[in-house]
Design a protein around this motif. Structure first.
Motif, PDB file in Angstrom:
ATOM      1  N   PHE A   1       0.832  -1.193   0.000  1.00  0.00           N
ATOM      2  CA  PHE A   1       0.000   0.000   0.000  1.00  0.00           C
ATOM      3  C   PHE A   1       0.871   1.248   0.000  1.00  0.00           C
ATOM      4  CE2 PHE A   1      -4.221  -1.705   0.772  1.00  0.00           C
ATOM      5  CZ  PHE A   1      -4.000  -2.903   1.432  1.00  0.00           C
ATOM      6  N   SER A   2       0.394   2.295  -0.642  1.00  0.00           N
ATOM      7  CA  SER A   2       1.039   3.592  -0.533  1.00  0.00           C
ATOM      8  C   SER A   2      -0.018   4.670  -0.714  1.00  0.00           C
ATOM      9  CB  SER A   2       2.165   3.754  -1.559  1.00  0.00           C
ATOM     10  OG  SER A   2       1.653   3.687  -2.878  1.00  0.00           O
ATOM     11  N   VAL A   3       0.263   5.832  -0.170  1.00  0.00           N
ATOM     12  CA  VAL A   3      -0.638   6.973  -0.317  1.00  0.00           C
ATOM     13  C   VAL A   3       0.155   8.161  -0.824  1.00  0.00           C
ATOM     14  CG1 VAL A   3      -2.397   6.302   1.380  1.00  0.00           C
ATOM     15  CG2 VAL A   3      -0.367   7.571   2.125  1.00  0.00           C
ATOM     16  N   GLU A   4      -0.575   9.057  -1.480  1.00  0.00           N
ATOM     17  CA  GLU A   4       0.077  10.203  -2.074  1.00  0.00           C
ATOM     18  C   GLU A   4      -0.919  11.338  -2.203  1.00  0.00           C
ATOM     19  OE1 GLU A   4       3.156  10.639  -5.815  1.00  0.00           O
ATOM     20  OE2 GLU A   4       1.243   9.673  -6.183  1.00  0.00           O
ATOM     21  N   ARG A   5      -0.404  12.541  -2.095  1.00  0.00           N
ATOM     22  CA  ARG A   5      -1.207  13.720  -2.411  1.00  0.00           C
ATOM     23  C   ARG A   5      -0.515  14.392  -3.584  1.00  0.00           C
ATOM     24  NH1 ARG A   5      -5.405  16.772  -0.776  1.00  0.00           N
ATOM     25  NH2 ARG A   5      -5.161  18.984  -0.314  1.00  0.00           N
ATOM     26  N   PRO A   6      -0.863  13.977  -4.803  1.00  0.00           N
ATOM     27  CA  PRO A   6      -0.106  14.404  -5.977  1.00  0.00           C
ATOM     28  C   PRO A   6      -0.279  15.879  -6.340  1.00  0.00           C
ATOM     29  CG  PRO A   6      -2.020  13.118  -6.621  1.00  0.00           C
ATOM     30  CD  PRO A   6      -1.943  13.047  -5.135  1.00  0.00           C
ATOM     31  N   ASP A   7      -1.368  16.480  -5.854  1.00  0.00           N
ATOM     32  CA  ASP A   7      -1.580  17.898  -6.116  1.00  0.00           C
ATOM     33  C   ASP A   7      -2.364  18.472  -4.950  1.00  0.00           C
ATOM     34  OD1 ASP A   7      -3.855  16.651  -8.538  1.00  0.00           O
ATOM     35  OD2 ASP A   7      -4.350  17.293  -6.517  1.00  0.00           O
ATOM     36  N   GLY A   8      -2.867  19.681  -5.079  1.00  0.00           N
ATOM     37  CA  GLY A   8      -3.519  20.328  -3.949  1.00  0.00           C
ATOM     38  C   GLY A   8      -4.887  19.815  -3.606  1.00  0.00           C
ATOM     39  N   SER A   9      -5.422  18.912  -4.423  1.00  0.00           N
ATOM     40  CA  SER A   9      -6.788  18.495  -4.138  1.00  0.00           C
ATOM     41  C   SER A   9      -6.961  16.984  -4.019  1.00  0.00           C
ATOM     42  CB  SER A   9      -7.744  19.027  -5.209  1.00  0.00           C
ATOM     43  OG  SER A   9      -7.367  18.553  -6.483  1.00  0.00           O
ATOM     44  N   ASN A  10      -6.139  16.195  -4.714  1.00  0.00           N
ATOM     45  CA  ASN A  10      -6.354  14.754  -4.722  1.00  0.00           C
ATOM     46  C   ASN A  10      -5.553  14.046  -3.634  1.00  0.00           C
ATOM     47  OD1 ASN A  10      -8.034  14.033  -7.228  1.00  0.00           O
ATOM     48  ND2 ASN A  10      -6.559  15.531  -7.984  1.00  0.00           N
ATOM     49  N   PHE A  11      -6.094  12.922  -3.197  1.00  0.00           N
ATOM     50  CA  PHE A  11      -5.421  12.065  -2.221  1.00  0.00           C
ATOM     51  C   PHE A  11      -5.652  10.636  -2.700  1.00  0.00           C
ATOM     52  CE2 PHE A  11      -3.596  10.575   1.513  1.00  0.00           C
ATOM     53  CZ  PHE A  11      -4.457   9.903   2.364  1.00  0.00           C
ATOM     54  N   THR A  12      -4.573   9.892  -2.928  1.00  0.00           N
ATOM     55  CA  THR A  12      -4.740   8.584  -3.559  1.00  0.00           C
ATOM     56  C   THR A  12      -4.215   7.459  -2.683  1.00  0.00           C
ATOM     57  OG1 THR A  12      -2.617   8.727  -4.700  1.00  0.00           O
ATOM     58  CG2 THR A  12      -4.532   9.585  -5.869  1.00  0.00           C
ATOM     59  N   LEU A  13      -4.820   6.303  -2.865  1.00  0.00           N
ATOM     60  CA  LEU A  13      -4.364   5.061  -2.253  1.00  0.00           C
ATOM     61  C   LEU A  13      -3.986   4.121  -3.387  1.00  0.00           C
ATOM     62  CD1 LEU A  13      -4.063   3.139   0.274  1.00  0.00           C
ATOM     63  CD2 LEU A  13      -6.425   2.426  -0.190  1.00  0.00           C
ATOM     64  N   LYS A  14      -2.754   3.638  -3.377  1.00  0.00           N
ATOM     65  CA  LYS A  14      -2.292   2.704  -4.391  1.00  0.00           C
ATOM     66  C   LYS A  14      -2.072   1.344  -3.755  1.00  0.00           C
ATOM     67  CE  LYS A  14       1.030   3.879  -7.301  1.00  0.00           C
ATOM     68  NZ  LYS A  14       2.406   4.101  -7.838  1.00  0.00           N
ATOM     69  N   ILE A  15      -2.588   0.332  -4.429  1.00  0.00           N
ATOM     70  CA  ILE A  15      -2.302  -1.046  -4.024  1.00  0.00           C
ATOM     71  C   ILE A  15      -1.484  -1.657  -5.148  1.00  0.00           C
ATOM     72  CG2 ILE A  15      -3.236  -3.234  -3.181  1.00  0.00           C
ATOM     73  CD1 ILE A  15      -5.879  -1.796  -2.623  1.00  0.00           C
ATOM     74  N   ARG A  16      -0.250  -2.019  -4.857  1.00  0.00           N
ATOM     75  CA  ARG A  16       0.718  -2.378  -5.917  1.00  0.00           C
ATOM     76  C   ARG A  16       0.370  -3.676  -6.612  1.00  0.00           C
ATOM     77  NH1 ARG A  16       4.404   1.279  -4.027  1.00  0.00           N
ATOM     78  NH2 ARG A  16       4.509   0.674  -1.866  1.00  0.00           N
ATOM     79  N   SER A  17       0.126  -4.697  -5.889  1.00  0.00           N
ATOM     80  CA  SER A  17      -0.129  -6.022  -6.474  1.00  0.00           C
ATOM     81  C   SER A  17      -1.305  -6.622  -5.716  1.00  0.00           C
ATOM     82  CB  SER A  17       1.117  -6.906  -6.344  1.00  0.00           C
ATOM     83  OG  SER A  17       0.856  -8.197  -6.860  1.00  0.00           O
ATOM     84  N   THR A  18      -2.477  -6.452  -6.279  1.00  0.00           N
ATOM     85  CA  THR A  18      -3.689  -6.794  -5.532  1.00  0.00           C
ATOM     86  C   THR A  18      -3.819  -8.297  -5.291  1.00  0.00           C
ATOM     87  OG1 THR A  18      -4.875  -6.709  -7.637  1.00  0.00           O
ATOM     88  CG2 THR A  18      -5.043  -4.783  -6.197  1.00  0.00           C
ATOM     89  N   LYS A  19      -4.398  -8.603  -4.136  1.00  0.00           N
ATOM     90  CA  LYS A  19      -4.678  -9.987  -3.767  1.00  0.00           C
ATOM     91  C   LYS A  19      -6.187 -10.140  -3.622  1.00  0.00           C
ATOM     92  CE  LYS A  19      -0.592  -9.740  -0.848  1.00  0.00           C
ATOM     93  NZ  LYS A  19      -0.171  -9.564   0.546  1.00  0.00           N
ATOM     94  N   LEU A  20      -6.639 -11.371  -3.632  1.00  0.00           N
ATOM     95  CA  LEU A  20      -8.074 -11.614  -3.489  1.00  0.00           C
ATOM     96  C   LEU A  20      -8.614 -10.986  -2.210  1.00  0.00           C
ATOM     97  CD1 LEU A  20      -8.353 -15.365  -4.613  1.00  0.00           C
ATOM     98  CD2 LEU A  20      -8.925 -13.332  -5.954  1.00  0.00           C
ATOM     99  N   GLU A  21      -7.814 -11.059  -1.153  1.00  0.00           N
ATOM    100  CA  GLU A  21      -8.269 -10.557   0.149  1.00  0.00           C
ATOM    101  C   GLU A  21      -8.286  -9.035   0.248  1.00  0.00           C
ATOM    102  OE1 GLU A  21      -5.828 -12.794  -0.413  1.00  0.00           O
ATOM    103  OE2 GLU A  21      -4.107 -12.445   0.916  1.00  0.00           O
ATOM    104  N   ASP A  22      -7.834  -8.360  -0.787  1.00  0.00           N
ATOM    105  CA  ASP A  22      -7.946  -6.900  -0.831  1.00  0.00           C
ATOM    106  C   ASP A  22      -9.340  -6.453  -1.258  1.00  0.00           C
ATOM    107  OD1 ASP A  22      -4.601  -6.631  -2.169  1.00  0.00           O
ATOM    108  OD2 ASP A  22      -5.275  -6.510  -0.078  1.00  0.00           O
ATOM    109  N   SER A  23     -10.159  -7.386  -1.681  1.00  0.00           N
ATOM    110  CA  SER A  23     -11.533  -7.042  -2.061  1.00  0.00           C
ATOM    111  C   SER A  23     -12.261  -6.479  -0.845  1.00  0.00           C
ATOM    112  CB  SER A  23     -12.273  -8.281  -2.572  1.00  0.00           C
ATOM    113  OG  SER A  23     -11.706  -8.745  -3.771  1.00  0.00           O
ATOM    114  N   ALA A  24     -12.754  -5.268  -0.979  1.00  0.00           N
ATOM    115  CA  ALA A  24     -13.360  -4.559   0.154  1.00  0.00           C
ATOM    116  C   ALA A  24     -13.901  -3.229  -0.344  1.00  0.00           C
ATOM    117  CB  ALA A  24     -12.333  -4.305   1.256  1.00  0.00           C
ATOM    118  N   MET A  25     -14.609  -2.555   0.542  1.00  0.00           N
ATOM    119  CA  MET A  25     -14.969  -1.155   0.319  1.00  0.00           C
ATOM    120  C   MET A  25     -13.877  -0.304   0.957  1.00  0.00           C
ATOM    121  SD  MET A  25     -17.407   0.852  -0.919  1.00  0.00           S
ATOM    122  CE  MET A  25     -19.169   0.675  -0.608  1.00  0.00           C
TER     123      MET A  25
END
Lengths: 117, 114
Positions: free
Chosen positions: B65-89
């Motif tokens: 997992f990683s997070v980033e605020r690439p600009d003044g408004s967005n905030f992102t969550l990156k999942i690099r290599s998804t697994k079945l158990e990452d399925s969620a809200m």
């Protein structure tokens, strides 16, 4: 460590009646906040009401009130005059501080409320 | 009324793929959070973010997992290599301050890993 306990997996209430959803908590923090969120079937999390641990009066927001009993470590949500649109999952949550001093929310397992006509 | 906006509302991906979940917090809020809710379970804290750095993370928030605020408004969550158990809200939230302040949640992104 913080813990939120919601012992009612499901509750039923008739329209226009009042209902109380139970929540007990455990924490060693002297300062904390207690929250209730509503999650309808569409999935979003809607903030309902907040109570600070040092607030003297119970919080109220429209038809929602929070029955805060600090000595009992309980923070029950009371919904007055239930409406069909109140049918949803309700989560009790507590803010606390992990190592860094920044707040996070710890959630209970939720109570599903069904309002019948 | 200001609100937290999350896109997409539903993301379907193959196991092993990278996904980026996007959030636009409320404009005057300075503290940002990601939470996860596996179907039928309670909401779990992942990470909090302030001043362009992670302020707290849970044991769930591992190296994929990683997070980033690439600009003044967005905030992102990156999942690099998804697994079945990452399925969620996945919920993004923001608040004005960290101390007992109300965290407002977005509508969530439902991630389905196949």
């Amino acid at each position: 460590a913080q813990k939120i306990t919601q012992t009612q997996p499901g509750m039923f209430v008739q329209e226009k009646e009042a209902v109380t959803l139970d929540c007990t908590y455990d924490t060693s923090d002297p300062s904390y906040g207690l929250f209730w969120y509503k999650q309808p079937s569409s999935g979003e999390m809607i903030f309902l009401i907040y109570q600070g641990s040092y607030d003297q009066q119970n919080a109220t927001e429209g038809r929602y009130s929070l029955n805060f009993q600090k000595a009992r470590k309980s923070a029950n949500l009371v919904i007055s005059a239930s409406q069909l649109g109140d049918s949803a999952m309700y989560f009790c949550a507590m803010s606390g501080f992990l190592n860094s001093g920044y707040s996070t929310l710890t959630f209970g397992k939720g109570t599903m409320l069904l309002v019948s006509p | 009324e200001p609100e937290v906006t999350q896109t997409p509302s539903h993301q379907v991906t193959q196991m092993g793929q990278e996904v980026i979940l996007r959030c636009v917090p409320i404009s005057n809020h300075l503290y940002f959070y990601w939470y996860r809710q596996i179907l039928g379970q309670k909401v779990e804290f992942l990470v909090s973010f302030y001043n362009n750095e992670i302020s707290e993370k849970s044991e769930i928030f591992d190296d994929q997992f990683s997070v980033e605020r690439p600009d003044g408004s967005n905030f992102t969550l990156k999942i690099r290599s998804t697994k079945l158990e990452d399925s969620a809200m996945y919920f993004c939230a923001s608040s004005e301050s960290p101390q007992g302040n109300i965290q407002y949640f977005g509508a969530g992104t439902r991630l389905s890993v196949l």
